[in-house]
Write an enzyme that holds these catalytic residues in place. Structure first.
Site, PDB file in Angstrom:
ATOM      1  N   LYS A  39       0.847  -1.204   0.000  1.00  0.00           N
ATOM      2  CA  LYS A  39       0.000   0.000   0.000  1.00  0.00           C
ATOM      3  C   LYS A  39       0.879   1.250   0.000  1.00  0.00           C
ATOM      4  O   LYS A  39       2.093   1.156   0.251  1.00  0.00           O
ATOM      5  CB  LYS A  39      -0.914  -0.016   1.229  1.00  0.00           C
ATOM      6  CG  LYS A  39      -0.158  -0.011   2.560  1.00  0.00           C
ATOM      7  CD  LYS A  39      -1.081  -0.310   3.735  1.00  0.00           C
ATOM      8  CE  LYS A  39      -0.282  -0.414   5.027  1.00  0.00           C
ATOM      9  NZ  LYS A  39      -1.119  -0.802   6.169  1.00  0.00           N
ATOM     10  N   TYR A 274      15.452  30.741   5.678  1.00  0.00           N
ATOM     11  CA  TYR A 274      14.296  31.449   6.265  1.00  0.00           C
ATOM     12  C   TYR A 274      14.445  31.553   7.780  1.00  0.00           C
ATOM     13  O   TYR A 274      14.845  30.599   8.436  1.00  0.00           O
ATOM     14  CB  TYR A 274      13.001  30.697   5.964  1.00  0.00           C
ATOM     15  CG  TYR A 274      12.573  30.729   4.524  1.00  0.00           C
ATOM     16  CD1 TYR A 274      12.395  31.937   3.853  1.00  0.00           C
ATOM     17  CD2 TYR A 274      12.315  29.544   3.845  1.00  0.00           C
ATOM     18  CE1 TYR A 274      11.971  31.953   2.528  1.00  0.00           C
ATOM     19  CE2 TYR A 274      11.894  29.554   2.522  1.00  0.00           C
ATOM     20  CZ  TYR A 274      11.725  30.765   1.873  1.00  0.00           C
ATOM     21  OH  TYR A 274      11.314  30.778   0.574  1.00  0.00           O
TER      22      TYR A 274
HETATM   23  C1  PLP Z   1      -0.291  -1.751   6.831  1.00  0.00           C
HETATM   24  C2  PLP Z   1      -0.831  -3.030   7.362  1.00  0.00           C
HETATM   25  C3  PLP Z   1       0.004  -4.133   7.543  1.00  0.00           C
HETATM   26  C4  PLP Z   1       1.521  -4.065   7.401  1.00  0.00           C
HETATM   27  O1  PLP Z   1       2.053  -3.574   8.615  1.00  0.00           O
HETATM   28  P1  PLP Z   1       3.645  -3.489   8.854  1.00  0.00           P
HETATM   29  O2  PLP Z   1       3.777  -3.082  10.278  1.00  0.00           O
HETATM   30  O3  PLP Z   1       4.145  -2.447   7.914  1.00  0.00           O
HETATM   31  O4  PLP Z   1       4.177  -4.830   8.563  1.00  0.00           O
HETATM   32  C5  PLP Z   1      -0.577  -5.339   7.893  1.00  0.00           C
HETATM   33  N1  PLP Z   1      -1.920  -5.434   8.092  1.00  0.00           N
HETATM   34  C6  PLP Z   1      -2.747  -4.375   7.958  1.00  0.00           C
HETATM   35  C7  PLP Z   1      -4.193  -4.538   8.193  1.00  0.00           C
HETATM   36  C8  PLP Z   1      -2.233  -3.146   7.613  1.00  0.00           C
HETATM   37  O5  PLP Z   1      -3.050  -2.088   7.503  1.00  0.00           O
END
Ligand code: PLP
Length: 389
Positions: A39, A274
């Site tokens: 994702k 800045y």
């Molecule tokens: C993002 C996510 C993961 C992965 O988590 P990590 O800590 O990056 O391994 C797994 N399960 C769900 C439901 C998630 O939203």
């Protein structure tokens, strides 16, 4: 390769490191399988090449947050199972079916919507049910789960492919709540079985932290995100847990590189950027670096002691990070010149700066640093850092 007129700044993503990490996680979690969580554009690494590398390295399926993210993977030609980690909107279910994505459901409306979409397409669709065992973000309440599972099992348009949950504190291995969540999940599994419901193809609960630090959370498959990119989820998880089981440490896959665009020697007492917040105590070479907060360099890097690598040495950020540029104090007579390589995250010579270092400075987690590297920064995918693909 970048066009010559383009700004010299990019994130180099080592796909061999991704594949390596997938293999390490597979060894850690075995006999559970590895689902690569890609994702948010693969946590900023580029979802499509990362997904392909993870599958080549030992992952057997993919997961994303959004239908759009699944569509990108399908359009790139990836054919492995893709789980959607949240329940898609009813209007999106047609696309879910058309793209052969696996929806997660946890509401009555969600089950109804995927049934309608499957019926319209005259297809039988894999569906996973998510239950809330204590994270309280998304998922069916435990006392509603049975009814939902029954509906999925009985719907001729659906195939009951998975039952899963998500852990809230797996990155704190000593925390007792993970055990509590897993007991609730196990109790639900037993009660569904006692009610005569068939077991789905897979049960799962683990994120990276669960996969690495909680053996009893592994079930049939572990959903690994941050560890796939080479980072442990938290400092509380001992690196040995990965090394012993997996045969080696995780390898951070991303190196953020750019080049010095300009160098000027400034006198003691001069103030930079800045707000004129950085004052030179001594004369120094101040190098301009052509990346800024619009690329994902946190503005808070100045003020929290942030350092970049130039000429194989750590150099402090010299003044407020601006939208497109920042300044680095290279000290007197540095020999640093325009075109010299700058590493923001990654290694140069014997020095290394990690996303975890930035996260620690800024009071956040490596995930946020990586995800926020912006779309303006090109990603170059390489193998073993040896060169472009
Ligand atoms: C993002 C996510 C993961 C992965 O988590 P990590 O800590 O990056 O391994 C797994 N399960 C769900 C439901 C998630 O939203």
């Amino acid at each position: 390769m970048a066009e010559i007129w383009q700004r010299r700044a990019w994130a180099e993503v080592d796909l061999d490191a991704i594949a390596w990490n997938a293999g390490v996680l597979r060894a850690v979690a075995s006999p559970a399988a590895v689902c690569a969580v890609v994702k948010a554009d693969g946590y900023g690494h580029g979802a499509v090449p990362v997904a392909a590398a993870a599958l080549a390295g030992g992952a057997t399926s993919l997961a994303v947050a959004l239908v759009e993210e699944g569509v990108v993977l399908r359009e790139a030609g990836l054919r492995s199972p893709i789980l959607l980690l949240s329940e898609p909107a009813a209007e999106a279910m047609g696309e879910v079916v058309a793209r052969d994505l696996v929806p997660t459901v946890y509401t009555q409306a969600g089950v109804d919507a995927i049934r309608r979409a499957a019926a319209r397409a005259s297809r039988r669709v894999d569906v996973e049910v998510k239950v809330d065992t204590g994270m309280h973000r998304v998922g069916a309440d435990l006392d509603k789960a049975r009814e939902l599972v029954e509906q999925v099992v009985q719907a001729p348009e659906l195939r009951y492919a998975g039952l899963w949950t998500h852990l809230a504190v797996a990155d704190e291995p000593a925390h007792r709540f993970t055990g509590e969540q897993l007991s609730r999940f196990d109790a639900l599994r037993s009660s569904l079985e006692a009610a005569g419901l068939p077991a789905p193809a897979r049960f799962h609960a683990a994120n990276s932290a669960g996969a690495i630090a909680h053996a009893s959370s592994r079930y049939d498959i572990v959903r690994c995100g941050i560890s796939l990119y080479g980072y442990l989820p938290s400092a509380a998880i001992p690196p040995e847990l990965v090394e012993v089981a997996g045969g080696g440490p995780l390898r951070p896959a991303l190196t953020w590189k750019t080049q010095v665009s300009l160098v000027r020697e400034l006198a003691a007492g001069e103030r930079t950027s800045y707000g004129r917040a950085y004052a030179l105590k001594d004369r120094a070479d101040i190098a301009t670096v052509p990346v800024g907060y619009a690329d994902g360099v946190p503005r808070g890097l100045f003020g929290s002691g942030g350092e970049l690598l130039v000429g194989g040495r750590r150099r402090p950020v010299a003044g407020t990070v601006t939208m497109d540029q920042l300044l680095v104090d290279c000290g007197p007579d540095s020999g640093v010149k325009p075109g010299d390589e700058v590493v923001l995250i990654g290694s140069q010579g014997t020095e290394t700066v990690t996303a975890q270092e930035w996260a620690d400075r800024l009071g956040t987690i490596s995930y946020e640093i990586l995800c926020r590297i912006g779309p303006r920064l090109p990603r170059r995918h390489v193998r073993g850092g040896a060169g472009p693909l």
